[in-house]
Design a protein around this motif. Sequence first.
Motif, PDB file in Angstrom:
ATOM      1  N   GLY A 107      31.383  14.977  25.641  1.00 55.10           N
ATOM      2  CA  GLY A 107      30.777  15.750  26.711  1.00 55.10           C
ATOM      3  C   GLY A 107      31.639  16.833  27.320  1.00 55.10           C
ATOM      4  O   GLY A 107      31.188  17.520  28.233  1.00 55.10           O
ATOM      5  N   ARG A 108      32.864  17.023  26.842  1.00 61.60           N
ATOM      6  CA  ARG A 108      33.682  18.075  27.462  1.00 61.60           C
ATOM      7  C   ARG A 108      34.758  18.629  26.540  1.00 61.60           C
ATOM      8  O   ARG A 108      35.288  17.929  25.688  1.00 61.60           O
ATOM      9  CB  ARG A 108      34.309  17.582  28.754  1.00 61.60           C
ATOM     10  CG  ARG A 108      34.998  16.250  28.690  1.00 61.60           C
ATOM     11  CD  ARG A 108      35.616  15.929  30.049  1.00 61.60           C
ATOM     12  NE  ARG A 108      34.846  14.986  30.829  1.00 61.60           N
ATOM     13  CZ  ARG A 108      34.918  14.877  32.156  1.00 61.60           C
ATOM     14  NH1 ARG A 108      35.703  15.674  32.838  1.00 61.60           N
ATOM     15  NH2 ARG A 108      34.203  13.984  32.804  1.00 61.60           N
ATOM     16  N   GLN A 130      29.827  18.055  18.476  1.00 59.84           N
ATOM     17  CA  GLN A 130      29.426  18.577  19.779  1.00 59.84           C
ATOM     18  C   GLN A 130      29.496  20.104  19.779  1.00 59.84           C
ATOM     19  O   GLN A 130      30.166  20.696  18.949  1.00 59.84           O
ATOM     20  CB  GLN A 130      30.346  18.025  20.871  1.00 59.84           C
ATOM     21  CG  GLN A 130      30.363  16.507  20.963  1.00 59.84           C
ATOM     22  CD  GLN A 130      31.173  16.018  22.157  1.00 59.84           C
ATOM     23  OE1 GLN A 130      30.655  15.814  23.235  1.00 59.84           O
ATOM     24  NE2 GLN A 130      32.466  15.880  21.964  1.00 59.84           N
ATOM     25  N   ARG A 133      26.984  24.117  25.654  1.00 59.33           N
ATOM     26  CA  ARG A 133      25.578  24.103  26.050  1.00 59.33           C
ATOM     27  C   ARG A 133      24.915  25.455  25.871  1.00 59.33           C
ATOM     28  O   ARG A 133      23.746  25.530  25.521  1.00 59.33           O
ATOM     29  CB  ARG A 133      25.468  23.689  27.519  1.00 59.33           C
ATOM     30  CG  ARG A 133      25.737  22.226  27.772  1.00 59.33           C
ATOM     31  CD  ARG A 133      25.632  21.918  29.259  1.00 59.33           C
ATOM     32  NE  ARG A 133      25.691  20.484  29.479  1.00 59.33           N
ATOM     33  CZ  ARG A 133      25.640  19.923  30.690  1.00 59.33           C
ATOM     34  NH1 ARG A 133      25.525  20.676  31.770  1.00 59.33           N
ATOM     35  NH2 ARG A 133      25.686  18.610  30.817  1.00 59.33           N
ATOM     36  N   ARG A 159      17.454  24.992  27.832  1.00 56.65           N
ATOM     37  CA  ARG A 159      17.655  23.550  28.018  1.00 56.65           C
ATOM     38  C   ARG A 159      18.480  23.251  29.267  1.00 56.65           C
ATOM     39  O   ARG A 159      18.251  22.261  29.937  1.00 56.65           O
ATOM     40  CB  ARG A 159      18.391  23.004  26.775  1.00 56.65           C
ATOM     41  CG  ARG A 159      18.290  21.505  26.610  1.00 56.65           C
ATOM     42  CD  ARG A 159      17.009  21.112  25.912  1.00 56.65           C
ATOM     43  NE  ARG A 159      16.678  19.716  26.111  1.00 56.65           N
ATOM     44  CZ  ARG A 159      15.465  19.213  26.037  1.00 56.65           C
ATOM     45  NH1 ARG A 159      14.444  19.988  25.769  1.00 56.65           N
ATOM     46  NH2 ARG A 159      15.248  17.939  26.237  1.00 56.65           N
ATOM     47  N   TRP A 160      19.459  24.108  29.578  1.00 58.03           N
ATOM     48  CA  TRP A 160      20.492  23.763  30.553  1.00 58.03           C
ATOM     49  C   TRP A 160      20.531  24.669  31.769  1.00 58.03           C
ATOM     50  O   TRP A 160      21.405  24.507  32.623  1.00 58.03           O
ATOM     51  CB  TRP A 160      21.868  23.772  29.862  1.00 58.03           C
ATOM     52  CG  TRP A 160      21.978  22.746  28.784  1.00 58.03           C
ATOM     53  CD1 TRP A 160      21.901  22.954  27.439  1.00 58.03           C
ATOM     54  CD2 TRP A 160      22.160  21.329  28.947  1.00 58.03           C
ATOM     55  NE1 TRP A 160      22.035  21.767  26.762  1.00 58.03           N
ATOM     56  CE2 TRP A 160      22.193  20.752  27.667  1.00 58.03           C
ATOM     57  CE3 TRP A 160      22.305  20.499  30.071  1.00 58.03           C
ATOM     58  CZ2 TRP A 160      22.360  19.385  27.463  1.00 58.03           C
ATOM     59  CZ3 TRP A 160      22.477  19.136  29.863  1.00 58.03           C
ATOM     60  CH2 TRP A 160      22.499  18.593  28.573  1.00 58.03           C
ATOM     61  N   GLY A 161      19.641  25.641  31.856  1.00 56.48           N
ATOM     62  CA  GLY A 161      19.679  26.562  32.983  1.00 56.48           C
ATOM     63  C   GLY A 161      20.816  27.557  32.849  1.00 56.48           C
ATOM     64  O   GLY A 161      21.276  27.846  31.735  1.00 56.48           O
ATOM     65  N   GLY A 167      27.460  21.822  37.238  1.00 58.53           N
ATOM     66  CA  GLY A 167      27.595  20.969  36.061  1.00 58.53           C
ATOM     67  C   GLY A 167      27.754  21.748  34.772  1.00 58.53           C
ATOM     68  O   GLY A 167      28.167  21.183  33.766  1.00 58.53           O
ATOM     69  N   ASN A 168      27.424  23.030  34.791  1.00 58.45           N
ATOM     70  CA  ASN A 168      27.547  23.818  33.563  1.00 58.45           C
ATOM     71  C   ASN A 168      28.947  24.394  33.360  1.00 58.45           C
ATOM     72  O   ASN A 168      29.245  24.938  32.288  1.00 58.45           O
ATOM     73  CB  ASN A 168      26.469  24.905  33.515  1.00 58.45           C
ATOM     74  CG  ASN A 168      25.135  24.316  33.077  1.00 58.45           C
ATOM     75  OD1 ASN A 168      25.100  23.297  32.378  1.00 58.45           O
ATOM     76  ND2 ASN A 168      24.031  24.926  33.480  1.00 58.45           N
ATOM     77  N   PRO A 210      31.185  21.550  29.772  1.00 56.41           N
ATOM     78  CA  PRO A 210      30.450  20.420  29.213  1.00 56.41           C
ATOM     79  C   PRO A 210      30.000  20.728  27.787  1.00 56.41           C
ATOM     80  O   PRO A 210      29.763  21.886  27.450  1.00 56.41           O
ATOM     81  CB  PRO A 210      29.234  20.299  30.134  1.00 56.41           C
ATOM     82  CG  PRO A 210      29.015  21.683  30.649  1.00 56.41           C
ATOM     83  CD  PRO A 210      30.387  22.304  30.753  1.00 56.41           C
ATOM     84  N   LEU A 211      29.919  19.708  26.982  1.00 60.44           N
ATOM     85  CA  LEU A 211      29.413  19.848  25.611  1.00 60.44           C
ATOM     86  C   LEU A 211      28.114  19.070  25.475  1.00 60.44           C
ATOM     87  O   LEU A 211      27.818  18.180  26.266  1.00 60.44           O
ATOM     88  CB  LEU A 211      30.435  19.294  24.614  1.00 60.44           C
ATOM     89  CG  LEU A 211      31.793  19.995  24.563  1.00 60.44           C
ATOM     90  CD1 LEU A 211      32.743  19.223  23.642  1.00 60.44           C
ATOM     91  CD2 LEU A 211      31.628  21.435  24.067  1.00 60.44           C
ATOM     92  N   THR A 212      27.355  19.425  24.473  1.00 64.34           N
ATOM     93  CA  THR A 212      26.145  18.672  24.144  1.00 64.34           C
ATOM     94  C   THR A 212      26.141  18.416  22.642  1.00 64.34           C
ATOM     95  O   THR A 212      27.021  18.881  21.925  1.00 64.34           O
ATOM     96  CB  THR A 212      24.888  19.435  24.621  1.00 64.34           C
ATOM     97  OG1 THR A 212      23.737  18.628  24.377  1.00 64.34           O
ATOM     98  CG2 THR A 212      24.734  20.759  23.889  1.00 64.34           C
ATOM     99  N   ALA A 213      25.169  17.653  22.182  1.00 65.03           N
ATOM    100  CA  ALA A 213      25.112  17.343  20.754  1.00 65.03           C
ATOM    101  C   ALA A 213      24.869  18.616  19.957  1.00 65.03           C
ATOM    102  O   ALA A 213      24.047  19.447  20.318  1.00 65.03           O
ATOM    103  CB  ALA A 213      24.004  16.329  20.477  1.00 65.03           C
ATOM    104  N   TYR A 215      23.639  20.564  16.546  1.00 66.17           N
ATOM    105  CA  TYR A 215      22.723  20.393  15.414  1.00 66.17           C
ATOM    106  C   TYR A 215      22.754  21.628  14.538  1.00 66.17           C
ATOM    107  O   TYR A 215      23.176  22.704  14.972  1.00 66.17           O
ATOM    108  CB  TYR A 215      21.292  20.142  15.915  1.00 66.17           C
ATOM    109  CG  TYR A 215      21.177  18.887  16.745  1.00 66.17           C
ATOM    110  CD1 TYR A 215      21.270  17.640  16.154  1.00 66.17           C
ATOM    111  CD2 TYR A 215      21.014  18.952  18.123  1.00 66.17           C
ATOM    112  CE1 TYR A 215      21.199  16.478  16.918  1.00 66.17           C
ATOM    113  CE2 TYR A 215      20.941  17.799  18.895  1.00 66.17           C
ATOM    114  CZ  TYR A 215      21.033  16.564  18.283  1.00 66.17           C
ATOM    115  OH  TYR A 215      20.974  15.418  19.031  1.00 66.17           O
TER     116      TYR A 215
END
Lengths: 465, 465
Positions: A107-108, A130, A133, A159-161, A167-168, A210-213, A215
């Motif tokens: 996540g980071r 990862q 975002r 997805r994340w604003g 948080g971003n 922050p990181l996200t999955a 793909y």
Amino acid sequence: MDISGLKRDLDGIKLEDHPAIVQQKSRDFYWYSPILKRQLDHVKGDAIVSPKSDEEVIRVLAACHRHGVPVTPRGTGTGNYGQAMPLSGGVVLSLAEMNAVKSIRPGRVVAQAGAVLAQIDRETRAHSGQELRMSPSTYNTASIGGFVAGGSGGVGSIRWGGLRDLGNVIRLRIVTMEAEPKVMELTGEDVLKVMHAYGTNGIITEVEMPLTASYDWVDVIVGFDGFEEAVRFGNDLAVQDGILAKLITPIAAPIPYDYFKRHQKYFRREQSIVVCMIAPHAIDAFLAFTSRSKGEIVFRADKEPDLKGLPPAYELAWNHTTLRALRVDPTITYLQVRYPSPDHVDYIMAMAKRFGDELPGHVEYIRFDGAIGTAGLPLVRYTTEERLDEIIRIHEDNGCWIFNPHRYTLEEGGMKQTDEVQLAFKREVDPRGLLNPGKMIAWENPDYDYRTSKPFLFKGLQRAS
Amino acid sequence: MDISGLKRDLDGIKLEDHPAIVQQKSRDFYWYSPILKRQLDHVKGDAIVSPKSDEEVIRVLAACHRHGVPVTPRGTGTGNYGQAMPLSGGVVLSLAEMNAVKSIRPGRVVAQAGAVLAQIDRETRAHSGQELRMSPSTYNTASIGGFVAGGSGGVGSIRWGGLRDLGNVIRLRIVTMEAEPKVMELTGEDVLKVMHAYGTNGIITEVEMPLTASYDWVDVIVGFDGFEEAVRFGNDLAVQDGILAKLITPIAAPIPYDYFKRHQKYFRREQSIVVCMIAPHAIDAFLAFTSRSKGEIVFRADKEPDLKGLPPAYELAWNHTTLRALRVDPTITYLQVRYPSPDHVDYIMAMAKRFGDELPGHVEYIRFDGAIGTAGLPLVRYTTEERLDEIIRIHEDNGCWIFNPHRYTLEEGGMKQTDEVQLAFKREVDPRGLLNPGKMIAWENPDYDYRTSKPFLFKGLQRAS
């Protein structure tokens, strides 16, 4: 400016003062705007300084403070409003060589400010599947520090604003502009003190994001007979909570056919499109959803035998839409519009009908305060500055907000008011006002009247000429 | 029913007909509802059959078809409306022993229907740091097939919407109820044919579900002086696009103090709370956000020296809220309410004020059609069936929708109308109507008038007694 004295003080730190290189590194993509092109074309620093560590940044800032030399930080110069252009000359502080990815956890990621977004993602993908975002369409060249200091969102904002949403950005390390520069770590709400402040109140040297999955996003383009169908399809897709998309971009005819030259064979000239990035495991659902619409899938990267020479979908979107149009027709420029939600589709179509082919439509779906909203980036077939102002006024008179990309100040870019938190922080960390002069009106001219329609003219701007 | 003939045909397949075990495996959590408790208490199958493979499922269905024996599929029996209860007796088809996780890839997992959600997540986490998008509060015991066939969403729906949203189920394998049962693979929109159909139109034997990034979610509980502050905090948090949350659950006083016995020491009796699951990398932003509110952080799992004996946050939420109340006060039951968006907070508070402590408030924030919405699960201090009906009517008269958890049919649970797609599919795959009889009114009595306030009474229900 005592460049020779400064040079002595910076002995051992990379400094470049070859005029051609200094000019090149004093610029960004300000020339998207004919207004900024006229105003900023002469802007040029005195030297490009490229520190390799926080310690070198501290030395540079201390020396510039001593010599009274302005410092304008720069990542890779992919901004569009002169964010990193040194209006009063002085030192352009290139962070490009501070580009290490320092740690990756679930996540980071922690990276130095000059790390390029695509490079960060290569490392975080290889490490643990990862990715960041969100990123601008200049993903392959933009630095993370520059994105945080000068950007607002982009691919992934569906997805994340936006970047400014809590948080971003997890943590920012900055160096202050004082006789003895300090290192500060900003977390929580404090990151907002320096975000999208163009480096006017602290030099960002390290970021934690922050990181996200990650793909293997599938680029898909859906074609429609009309722009309204494309916009409505985009909205209907955007509110599908189970279909994971990273980009949903309606673009009006004839932009795709006329300006997306490498994809041209996939379009008819009268076709409007929606450019999408869809998670591979959401493709079945995406196709089921699309089959209900009047759209036609005109391009699917996962079914294309040869993608060589084709740019990725995100390089058709956000400000790459403008870039591709500009390459074909240099008279084109653009606007940045927010259409009020939840009736954004109606506002978009009202403006599209009002202006027709003078403003070929381009919309980015984004998440905004928990709901689906839009960022408009219509192209503008530019004629005169007066007409551009009129177009802006008509938008505002019709309830649409303009984030004017033809202004180089923070406030005129859209806030229309002083960010008191950022101003107070500048007083604290840059008391002499040496960081990126001319960009924060609240600092330069506290009495400025934002109700005037005239652009703010920074008096220091002539110094660079 | 010719159980001995059936037994012979099922030779080699696990079959249990010990009355106590059959009774136990014929039940779910229907007793949350005093109405269903009265109606279904006598319901009991004739045998529990536990196949271990698709081939065995096919053999069971073929034999039951031959003998005219009803078949009611069952995962682990964690439903609340008798979804898996055999109203007309016959075979209870337990899928619990078909519980293998068959493959894990980026963004997707394939599992047999009987795999328990927590077990799937253990495997996907160990494999590649992934987890299911959503789960009921019975995460540790519920099966994935049962969740898809009888559930609608849960923990995680704040991010991903409901199970029925396109993309939240990738593929379902079913076996049909015919003389020669067929295996079918449903994808795209076709998965909706059998989702939340209680196994009335096909036996789900394998599922393919999307995965998302797994985190060590941090349980946090925020306390408020009033329920309204808790509800508003939850909403404001839910619309923070950058703060990754998996659960946001406002719960009114005195539920937390009176019924969450293991957490009681963290609460004052007059305190309403919001139970949250927050990603570790979002905690800084969450704390920054919370510090703006009137809330007090009363519990943080990541700061607690000893979590032994404390249930996880999700076991305070969704239907575990009801379960904990029931354990203390067996007269309590609950309702399921949807408050219209975007004014859901006003509707919630209107009902909370109207009913006071007769309906202690409990809300789950969920994503719904791209925006933040709510699923209400208020507790009900039950007195009579008439009063319960009246409470429901008052909600409906005030614009709130009731998904009645005191009914065992699909339609009365909330749809109030025939799902023509599911009905047509039942005609195709269960022409004799042997699958889970009595649950689909459209099949049992096509002329049923949904406008009546009387519950539908399945004539076959007495057969089980």
